[in-house]
Design a protein around this motif. Structure first.
Motif, PDB file in Angstrom:
ATOM      1  N   SER A 137       0.831  -1.200   0.000  1.00 37.33           N
ATOM      2  CA  SER A 137       0.000   0.000   0.000  1.00 37.33           C
ATOM      3  C   SER A 137       0.870   1.256   0.000  1.00 37.33           C
ATOM      4  O   SER A 137       2.038   1.237   0.402  1.00 37.33           O
ATOM      5  N   THR A 147       1.118   5.288   4.697  1.00 36.90           N
ATOM      6  CA  THR A 147       0.119   6.020   5.479  1.00 36.90           C
ATOM      7  C   THR A 147       0.784   6.593   6.715  1.00 36.90           C
ATOM      8  O   THR A 147       1.587   5.920   7.364  1.00 36.90           O
ATOM      9  N   GLN A 154      -5.754   1.533   8.741  1.00 35.88           N
ATOM     10  CA  GLN A 154      -6.441   2.575   7.971  1.00 35.88           C
ATOM     11  C   GLN A 154      -6.538   3.878   8.743  1.00 35.88           C
ATOM     12  O   GLN A 154      -6.394   4.963   8.183  1.00 35.88           O
ATOM     13  N   ASP A 159      -4.689  13.926   3.112  1.00 30.56           N
ATOM     14  CA  ASP A 159      -4.701  12.487   2.858  1.00 30.56           C
ATOM     15  C   ASP A 159      -3.944  11.797   3.979  1.00 30.56           C
ATOM     16  O   ASP A 159      -3.411  12.432   4.887  1.00 30.56           O
ATOM     17  N   LYS A 186     -11.977   8.131  -4.016  1.00 32.56           N
ATOM     18  CA  LYS A 186     -12.346   7.269  -2.904  1.00 32.56           C
ATOM     19  C   LYS A 186     -11.094   6.893  -2.115  1.00 32.56           C
ATOM     20  O   LYS A 186     -10.041   6.635  -2.690  1.00 32.56           O
ATOM     21  N   GLY A 187     -11.222   6.904  -0.786  1.00 37.11           N
ATOM     22  CA  GLY A 187     -10.078   6.586   0.055  1.00 37.11           C
ATOM     23  C   GLY A 187     -10.259   7.097   1.460  1.00 37.11           C
ATOM     24  O   GLY A 187     -11.375   7.452   1.884  1.00 37.11           O
ATOM     25  N   ASN A 188      -9.163   7.174   2.204  1.00 44.18           N
ATOM     26  CA  ASN A 188      -9.162   7.610   3.596  1.00 44.18           C
ATOM     27  C   ASN A 188      -8.558   9.003   3.697  1.00 44.18           C
ATOM     28  O   ASN A 188      -7.511   9.293   3.092  1.00 44.18           O
TER      29      ASN A 188
END
Length: 508
Positions: free
Chosen positions: A302, A305, A357, A455, A487-489
């Protein structure tokens, strides 16, 4: 899609009330901690150079002793219990009859870390061996990965660093001949282009996973047959902008080397591999903590984050990660300067219950401290978690003395703390968001209000509002559809007069 949402989020900078225990004052650094697999009251820790500690009452009290071996004890403690309750303490060497860092030594304890045997060793080949870490599989096999230097500190381009692997199938009595597992070597300078940070992790079927940093960036390797064979080509996880060896004001040195862990719980993220590190992709004055994960055995990863959920532009550094294998929850410990404009430093815990997440951050130290750049501060913190109980350990410097400090945190108290400190006057809804969302708040005086969307890597996506507003209640619409957000976090932040009032993770 619009769903009702119960918001429970911790206000930035809130201190989670629990007791810090100072287990050593002096000059110890680089701690490691482990929890007994069947008796959670037994805890063991180690710190440079040859200090070890054990507790039989869940960390309330600790006994301090000095570790010794004829092979030498020279720091970088790495502790792991196997499923039978045997403890293994790996460290560097400096034997009187040998040479500095000439091998990796592993000493065994069968009584909860109270005493150790003389140990066994691996890697004695005329080169230097550094930064070793251990893992134990379900069959109590031991696996170790570390960095080998042809000549430590050498700038000769012909001298290389590499990642080695060895295993013990007889409880640490002996070790297999080390094999090299990396494809791209590093140099021996012990900086960005040296390969380091190899922390092994075990998968649900006893797969061996490991990542490290070096000239190829952050890379991953795996073995599916007990370490006999490895990937032909290492898999790249991410770039490390600025490298893994960077500067933090007030420290003599710092690094962002990775930690690898795998979820082997029976939770929804079983089999997910996680890699945690820090870097300066957001600027040299804004070091952040990052996480990347793979759900396909390490083939793909991924986008990184951000774990620290502030956007203060301040420093977060020296992270470590653990997974509670009873449920798959992720926990991180790191140093944090979000609340200060100088080198004052706190210790934060981050938790994720949704596979990385979203994250809750809480301050866990009771005494803010300022490092002394002339005193070696170490290269890492450490954390362990089991059955909803988390034990963090770190070094600090208070009153002119370096210390090793622990904190015991109950997972259930994290949720309670989050709920208790939620500002009931600020709400964000709905979550997940379809076309539009709303944030409501109340001002008690005329103030400058900012609403920003970031983001998960901390990059500003859009500033929704920045204006002076007077006393009163406000409901601000966020037109997500018009902003054309993928679309996402994301994270929505509300600041009042420059002070962060709420930070809300949400899903588009």
């Amino acid at each position: 899609m619009k769903l009702p949402f119960l918001f429970t989020f911790l206000s930035i900078g809130f201190f989670l009330a629990q007791q810090n225990v100072v287990i050593h004052s002096g000059t110890p650094t680089e701690p490691s901690i482990a929890i007994h697999p069947t008796n959670p009251n037994i805890l063991v820790a180690g710190a440079n150079i040859n200090n070890y500690y054990y507790s039989t009452n869940g960390g309330l009290n600790w006994t301090l002793k000095s570790l010794s071996s004829t092979y030498g004890v020279w720091g970088d403690p790495a502790l792991v219990f196997d499923n039978a309750g045997n403890l293994f303490f790996a460290h560097l060497s400096n034997p009187s009859s040998g040479s500095w860092l000439d091998r990796i030594v592993v000493q065994k304890s069968t009584n909860g870390g109270a005493t150790y045997d003389n140990g066994s060793y691996v890697g004695l080949n005329g080169k230097q061996h550094d930064k070793q870490w251990l893992a134990a599989d379900s069959n109590n096999n031991l696996y170790m990965t570390w960095t080998q230097f042809d000549s430590y500190g050498s700038a000769n381009p012909n001298d290389k660093s590499s990642i080695l692997f060895s295993k013990s199938t007889n409880g640490g009595t002996s070790w297999s001949t080390p094999i090299k597992i990396n494809q791209i070597d590093g140099d021996c300078v012990d900086q960005d282009n040296t390969v380091e940070g190899a922390v092994p992790a075990i998968g649900p079927n006893n797969e061996i996973y490991v990542s490290w940093a070096g000239p190829a960036g952050l890379v991953f390797d795996r073995s599916l047959d007990g370490g006999n064979t490895w990937l032909t080509n290492d898999i790249k996880i991410a770039d490390i902008p600025g490298g893994w060896d960077f500067s933090i004001p007030g420290l003599d040195r710092s690094n962002g080397l990775p930690i690898t862990a795998c979820d082997i719980s029976n939770g929804p993220n079983r089999g997910t591999i996680y890699v945690n590190w820090s870097d300066q992709r957001n600027g040299i004055d804004n070091t952040d903590i990052f996480l990347s994960k793979s759900i396909d055995g390490g083939n793909t990863w991924s986008t990184p984050t951000k774990v620290n959920n502030d956007n203060s532009g301040k420093q977060q550094f020296l992270t470590w990660m653990a997974i509670d294998q009873s449920n798959g929850n992720l926990y991180f410990v790191f140093y944090d300067r979000r609340s200060y404009s100088d080198n004052q430093t706190d210790v934060y815990l981050a938790r994720s219950t949704d596979g990385g997440q979203t994250f809750v951050n809480i301050k866990i130290n009771q005494t803010t401290f300022t490092p002394n750049p002339s005193i070696f501060f170490g290269d890492y913190t450490n954390i362990a978690a089991r059955n909803g109980v988390i034990h963090a350990i770190w070094g600090d410097r208070v009153g002119g003395s370096s210390r090793i400090v622990t904190a015991k945190i109950l997972d259930s108290n994290i949720l309670q703390t989050v709920e208790n400190v939620t500002d009931q006057n600020i709400n964000f809804y709905p979550n997940p968001v379809d076309k539009e969302a709303y944030i409501s708040y109340k001002l008690h005086a005329s103030s400058l209000v900012e609403i920003n969307i970031y983001d998960m890597s901390g990059r500003l996506v859009r500033q929704v509002l920045r204006e002076n507003q007077g006393y009163g209640k406000y409901i601000q619409k966020i037109d997500v559809e018009h902003l054309k957000m993928k679309k996402g976090n994301y994270i929505c932040e509300l600041k009042v007069d420059g002070v962060l009032k709420k930070s809300v993770p949400f899903i588009k």
